[in-house]
Design an enzyme around this catalytic site. Structure first.
Site, short mmCIF file in Angstrom:
data_model
loop_
_atom_site.label_atom_id
_atom_site.label_comp_id
_atom_site.label_asym_id
_atom_site.label_seq_id
_atom_site.Cartn_x
_atom_site.Cartn_y
_atom_site.Cartn_z
N ASN A 8 0.85 -1.18 0.00
CA ASN A 8 0.00 0.00 0.00
C ASN A 8 0.89 1.24 0.00
OD1 ASN A 8 -1.47 2.28 1.03
ND2 ASN A 8 -3.03 0.90 1.81
N LYS A 9 0.88 1.98 -1.10
CA LYS A 9 1.82 3.11 -1.22
C LYS A 9 1.51 4.21 -0.21
CE LYS A 9 -0.38 5.68 -4.96
NZ LYS A 9 -0.26 6.24 -6.27
N HIS A 10 0.23 4.39 0.15
CA HIS A 10 -0.11 5.41 1.15
C HIS A 10 0.46 5.03 2.52
CE1 HIS A 10 -2.77 7.38 -1.65
NE2 HIS A 10 -3.41 6.26 -1.86
N ASP A 67 -0.18 -3.85 11.72
CA ASP A 67 -1.58 -4.17 11.47
C ASP A 67 -2.35 -3.10 12.22
OD1 ASP A 67 -3.66 -5.67 10.28
OD2 ASP A 67 -4.13 -6.56 12.22
N GLY A 149 -7.88 5.03 3.84
CA GLY A 149 -8.68 4.13 4.66
C GLY A 149 -9.90 4.83 5.25
#
Length: 194
Positions: A8-10, A67, A149
């Site tokens: 996930n690049k963000h 996580d 997200g």
């Protein structure tokens, strides 16, 4: 060299900003790794450690993994450890709309973002994990386009803006900031001395 175990690049860019100067980082995407870890742990800590160990053993590199997710009290902690996998093939705007629909008749809107950040060194078999959270409430609508997200529906305590409306300000108070700041403060000697 330190592997940040995400594609996930963000998330990669957000975590990279917490890495101390002088440490070179790469992502799973940079290494062309597409294998997924089954995140079937019952806690953020279990999933974070599982991810770090999996990719550390595969690459023989030092790894940091996390996580994280949104925990909503009125929904008995949902989506929690399933935050990323909830409605997996849908974008976050659709996920947020469903969650807001689930919350329509709920008066209590307490929620928190939780992040478990793990460092794993496969050579020394060293695992260090820190879990942090930021408390807040759920907004009544999607607000803001910053972050990623569930950021646009979470209002941290003491603020009237969502993470999605905050921009740079978010990075000084977020669950990820707190967890990785603590992790790197514990790791300074380990990383810099090797």
């Amino acid at each position: 060299m330190l592997l940040i175990a995400t594609r996930n690049k963000h998330k990669f860019e957000e975590i990279k900003r917490f890495v101390p100067d002088g440490i070179q980082v790469v992502s799973l995407a940079d290494l062309g790794i597409n294998l997924e870890v089954e995140e079937d742990g019952e806690s953020f800590v279990q999933n974070s450690i599982k991810k770090a160990v999996f990719y550390g053993n595969m690459t023989k590199m030092k790894v940091i993994a996390d996580d994280s997710g949104l925990v909503i009290d009125a929904l008995n902690g949902f989506p929690g450890v399933h935050s990323a996998r909830f409605m997996k093939d849908y974008d976050y705007k659709e996920k947020m709309m469903v969650i807001l629909k689930m919350m329509e008749k709920k008066e209590e809107r307490f929620a928190r973002f939780v992040c478990a950040a793990t460092y794993y060194d496969p050579v020394g078999n060293i695992i260090i994990c820190c879990e942090e959270k930021v408390e807040g409430t759920l907004a009544y609508e999607i607000r803001g386009s910053e972050g990623f997200g569930y950021d646009p529906i979470f209002i941290p305590n003491g603020y009237d803006k969502t993470f999605g409306e905050m921009g740079e300000e978010k990075h000084k108070i977020s669950h990820r900031y707190k967890a990785f700041t603590k992790l790197f403060s514990l790791l300074r000697a380990i990383i810099f001395d090797k």
